[in-house]
Design a protein around this motif. Structure first.
Motif, mmCIF file in Angstrom:
data_model
loop_
_atom_site.group_PDB
_atom_site.id
_atom_site.type_symbol
_atom_site.label_atom_id
_atom_site.label_comp_id
_atom_site.label_asym_id
_atom_site.label_seq_id
_atom_site.Cartn_x
_atom_site.Cartn_y
_atom_site.Cartn_z
ATOM 1 N N THR A 179 0.988 27.620 18.056
ATOM 2 C CA THR A 179 -0.051 28.413 17.106
ATOM 3 C C THR A 179 0.047 29.780 17.231
ATOM 4 O O THR A 179 -0.013 30.605 16.151
ATOM 5 N N ILE B 115 3.147 31.013 15.890
ATOM 6 C CA ILE B 115 3.085 31.195 14.228
ATOM 7 C C ILE B 115 2.387 32.374 13.914
ATOM 8 O O ILE B 115 2.697 33.029 12.988
ATOM 9 N N ALA B 116 1.226 32.483 14.386
ATOM 10 C CA ALA B 116 0.241 33.657 14.182
ATOM 11 C C ALA B 116 1.264 35.121 14.623
ATOM 12 O O ALA B 116 1.025 36.133 13.595
ATOM 13 N N ALA C 235 4.388 35.338 14.298
ATOM 14 C CA ALA C 235 5.388 35.551 13.035
ATOM 15 C C ALA C 235 4.667 36.023 11.808
ATOM 16 O O ALA C 235 5.064 36.843 11.217
ATOM 17 N N VAL C 236 3.544 35.743 11.587
ATOM 18 C CA VAL C 236 2.692 36.170 10.439
ATOM 19 C C VAL C 236 2.389 37.747 10.794
ATOM 20 O O VAL C 236 2.505 38.409 9.546
ATOM 21 N N SER D 210 5.524 39.612 10.003
ATOM 22 C CA SER D 210 5.641 39.714 8.647
ATOM 23 C C SER D 210 5.106 41.178 8.023
ATOM 24 O O SER D 210 5.602 41.742 7.026
ATOM 25 N N SER E 62 11.038 36.908 9.118
ATOM 26 C CA SER E 62 9.731 36.537 9.610
ATOM 27 C C SER E 62 9.291 35.052 8.630
ATOM 28 O O SER E 62 8.776 34.234 9.533
ATOM 29 N N ILE E 63 9.824 34.868 7.365
ATOM 30 C CA ILE E 63 9.507 33.585 6.758
ATOM 31 C C ILE E 63 10.339 32.594 7.326
ATOM 32 O O ILE E 63 9.629 31.570 7.464
ATOM 33 N N LEU F 124 8.792 31.725 10.796
ATOM 34 C CA LEU F 124 7.513 30.868 10.237
ATOM 35 C C LEU F 124 7.814 29.461 9.996
ATOM 36 O O LEU F 124 7.098 28.640 10.627
ATOM 37 N N ILE F 125 8.636 29.270 9.079
ATOM 38 C CA ILE F 125 8.894 27.816 8.579
ATOM 39 C C ILE F 125 9.659 27.003 9.849
ATOM 40 O O ILE F 125 9.046 26.049 9.996
ATOM 41 N N LEU G 141 8.998 27.568 13.169
ATOM 42 C CA LEU G 141 7.677 27.319 13.998
ATOM 43 C C LEU G 141 6.942 26.286 13.551
ATOM 44 O O LEU G 141 6.387 25.187 14.353
ATOM 45 N N VAL G 142 6.494 26.072 12.210
ATOM 46 C CA VAL G 142 5.589 25.118 11.601
ATOM 47 C C VAL G 142 6.514 23.667 11.861
ATOM 48 O O VAL G 142 5.855 22.832 12.226
#
Length: 248
Positions: free
Chosen positions: A116, A119-120, A122-123, A126, A136-137, A140-141, A143-144
């Motif tokens: 988590t 992911i944060a 990565a956000v 961005s 970044s996108i 993020l994908i 990592l999710v």
């Protein structure tokens, strides 16, 4: 089996459990999932140690009750298909269960928490001009997807812990996590499809303010328990070494 067949078998199993048995457990599971969320929203308006003292014990209690639900319905599935005594409503909350579940919960929280935070990051990344948005996108994908994959690989750990308690198996929680991880090898896609097949029911449950969950939670738990049993049988057939072969 496909998701549709597993759900059909789970519904048949649910019909054989008295409503006075599965509905209270379903209600308890719904409450266990709702209360921490309500408290979490309430603590958003507050800060400090007081909020944390209230929130974290509720999270732990909810996790233990949820695990108890998994174990309870797995034991009911076992009774229906193989016979035996009816499981106690609190069969998954013995001293041995709680000790192992707490350790497993801490390990899972560490793994998921790390994901988590990534992911944060990565956000946040961005929003930095020097970092390309596309990069970044994609990160993020990835990592999710990784987080979801890990969660699915850990699906059977609670069942493995219960099997160890029932059979008197003396293993570390790490070994139990490894056993659960092994059971989901090659089955992640099936588990994902099964979870996605309940999406419509989840939406309907939200519209009924969780009331439908009194029926849905037992139904879902029986479906997951069925996939666990099938995974053990498939592993036995493939002649792999698994500690519960004698039971099967």
């Amino acid at each position: 089996m496909k998701a549709k067949e597993i759900r059909a078998l789970a519904r048949e199993n649910l019909k054989q459990i008295p409503k006075k048995v599965y509905m209270p457990m379903g209600l308890l599971l719904v409450v266990a999932n709702i209360i921490p969320n309500v408290v979490d929203q309430a603590t958003d308006f507050k800060s400090g140690a007081g909020a944390n003292i209230t929130f974290f014990p509720l999270e732990i209690a909810a996790a233990l009750l949820t695990a108890n639900g998994y174990i309870f319905f797995d034991r009911w599935r076992n009774k229906i298909q193989k016979g035996g005594e009816e499981p106690n409503a609190w069969c998954g909350l013995t001293g041995q269960h709680i000790a192992r579940l707490l350790i497993y919960g801490a390990i899972e929280a560490l793994i998921i928490g790390t994901g988590t935070v990534a992911i944060a990051a990565a956000v946040v990344g961005s929003a930095i001009p020097q970092v390309p948005v596309a990069v970044s996108i994609i990160l993020l994908i990835l990592l999710v997807v990784l987080l979801v994959w890990i969660e699915l690989r850990l699906t059977y750990v609670v069942y493995v812990i219960d099997d160890d308690v029932r059979t008197g198996q003396k293993r570390s929680v790490w070994a139990e996590i490894g056993a659960g991880w092994k059971l989901t090898k090659g089955r992640v896609w099936k588990l994902l499809c099964l979870n996605l097949s309940f999406l419509g029911w989840d939406i309907l449950t939200a519209f009924t303010l969780g009331i439908l969950g009194i029926w849905l939670m037992p139904y879902y738990n029986l479906a997951i328990a069925e996939t666990y049993e099938q995974s053990k049988e498939e592993l036995l057939i493939s002649n792999l070494n698994f500690p519960y072969q004698k039971e099967l």
